[in-house]
Design a protein around this motif. Sequence first.
Motif, PDB file in Angstrom:
ATOM      1  N   ARG A  26       0.838  -1.203   0.000  1.00  0.00           N
ATOM      2  CA  ARG A  26       0.000   0.000   0.000  1.00  0.00           C
ATOM      3  C   ARG A  26       0.870   1.250   0.000  1.00  0.00           C
ATOM      4  O   ARG A  26       2.014   1.210   0.445  1.00  0.00           O
ATOM      5  CB  ARG A  26      -0.898   0.006   1.241  1.00  0.00           C
ATOM      6  CG  ARG A  26      -1.842  -1.173   1.275  1.00  0.00           C
ATOM      7  CD  ARG A  26      -2.602  -1.215   2.609  1.00  0.00           C
ATOM      8  NE  ARG A  26      -3.220  -2.521   2.783  1.00  0.00           N
ATOM      9  CZ  ARG A  26      -3.153  -3.243   3.890  1.00  0.00           C
ATOM     10  NH1 ARG A  26      -2.516  -2.791   4.955  1.00  0.00           N
ATOM     11  NH2 ARG A  26      -3.741  -4.415   3.955  1.00  0.00           N
ATOM     12  N   GLU A  29       3.422   2.385   2.934  1.00  0.00           N
ATOM     13  CA  GLU A  29       3.615   1.229   3.812  1.00  0.00           C
ATOM     14  C   GLU A  29       5.041   0.679   3.679  1.00  0.00           C
ATOM     15  O   GLU A  29       5.657   0.799   2.624  1.00  0.00           O
ATOM     16  CB  GLU A  29       2.616   0.138   3.392  1.00  0.00           C
ATOM     17  CG  GLU A  29       2.669  -1.124   4.228  1.00  0.00           C
ATOM     18  CD  GLU A  29       1.720  -2.223   3.727  1.00  0.00           C
ATOM     19  OE1 GLU A  29       1.155  -2.930   4.567  1.00  0.00           O
ATOM     20  OE2 GLU A  29       1.553  -2.378   2.498  1.00  0.00           O
ATOM     21  N   THR A 189       6.665   4.628   0.061  1.00  0.00           N
ATOM     22  CA  THR A 189       6.248   3.238  -0.051  1.00  0.00           C
ATOM     23  C   THR A 189       7.533   2.413  -0.125  1.00  0.00           C
ATOM     24  O   THR A 189       8.346   2.620  -1.021  1.00  0.00           O
ATOM     25  CB  THR A 189       5.408   3.032  -1.325  1.00  0.00           C
ATOM     26  OG1 THR A 189       4.305   3.947  -1.273  1.00  0.00           O
ATOM     27  CG2 THR A 189       4.911   1.599  -1.433  1.00  0.00           C
ATOM     28  N   GLU A 205       5.436  -3.139   8.312  1.00  0.00           N
ATOM     29  CA  GLU A 205       4.035  -3.068   8.711  1.00  0.00           C
ATOM     30  C   GLU A 205       3.368  -4.375   8.313  1.00  0.00           C
ATOM     31  O   GLU A 205       2.463  -4.855   8.970  1.00  0.00           O
ATOM     32  CB  GLU A 205       3.362  -1.871   8.049  1.00  0.00           C
ATOM     33  CG  GLU A 205       3.798  -0.579   8.723  1.00  0.00           C
ATOM     34  CD  GLU A 205       3.483   0.635   7.882  1.00  0.00           C
ATOM     35  OE1 GLU A 205       2.313   1.018   7.814  1.00  0.00           O
ATOM     36  OE2 GLU A 205       4.417   1.197   7.285  1.00  0.00           O
ATOM     37  N   THR A 221       0.880  -9.255   9.205  1.00  0.00           N
ATOM     38  CA  THR A 221       1.473  -8.219  10.060  1.00  0.00           C
ATOM     39  C   THR A 221       2.391  -8.908  11.070  1.00  0.00           C
ATOM     40  O   THR A 221       2.217 -10.095  11.359  1.00  0.00           O
ATOM     41  CB  THR A 221       0.388  -7.446  10.832  1.00  0.00           C
ATOM     42  OG1 THR A 221      -0.251  -8.368  11.735  1.00  0.00           O
ATOM     43  CG2 THR A 221      -0.649  -6.833   9.908  1.00  0.00           C
TER      44      THR A 221
END
Length: 228
Positions: A26, A29, A189, A205, A221
Amino acid sequence: MIRLHGVGKTYDDGTVAVHELDLDVRRGEIVCLVGPSGCGKSTTLKMINRLIEPTTGRIILDGTDVTEADPHELRRGIGYVIQQVGLFPHQKVINNVMTVPLLYGESKTTARSRARELLETVGLDPDLYADRYPHQLSGGQRQRVGVARALAADPPVLLMDEPFGAVDPVVRTRLQDEFLRLQRDLGKTVVLVTHDIDEAVRMGERVAVFATGGRLAQFATPMELLAH
Ligand code: ADP
Ligand code: ADP
């Protein structure tokens, strides 16, 4: 921001480096790719900036299929940090960092002041280090210059391959912390490759755990990974 659909890579000698990989990253992220040596992490990273062509599948970066993008244009939006940094040995630190902005047509004055700012950002005092040559720096300091150089074009995406690998454990922890702090402001990113599960859990993350043969074993995660 980055999507891999069924991506595979078989090298010319028949080695299957990556197999049917689905992955998404994402915007803003940090995703860590982790796994034992030879499981296809670096190959995956290099397919994203098209240093390597995938054999199968599609990679979409910010809505564009990377195999259809102009590689130079593509790499403009991607900072690439590797372990043995690859600084130009005969150029001073400041010139190493200025190279990319100059290439993209920035004036010398702008590029220089931006490079000095970036050295500050990565924790190197430009008054002390700008005019040194790479061999006059410690391993940790060279890594910092590598990060500064990758940030010079202000790319939205950073691909990092064992960026803290070449330094001792104390420096490593410090660089990890600093990068996390830096990233809070940068919001890049980030795809970060490491063979160190602790680093992956700390920095990511989400963490993509690769298994031998370039297969994705888990994508979760750190909390989810630690719960199992
Ligand atoms: P990792 O980054 O996880 O250590 P790599 O992506 O570098 O793994 O390598 C994945 C597999 O592909 C390994 O078996 C490696 O030996 C092989 N490989 C990497 N580059 C090449 C190449 N240019 N030609 C053939 N095999 C390669
Ligand atoms: P680190 O703990 O980051 O690995 P080092 O022990 O390698 O640090 O280096 C300590 C200090 O010595 C650093 O500030 C570095 O800039 C300086 N230094 C290292 N090598 C040289 C060199 N060849 N010439 C000048 N200064 C150096």
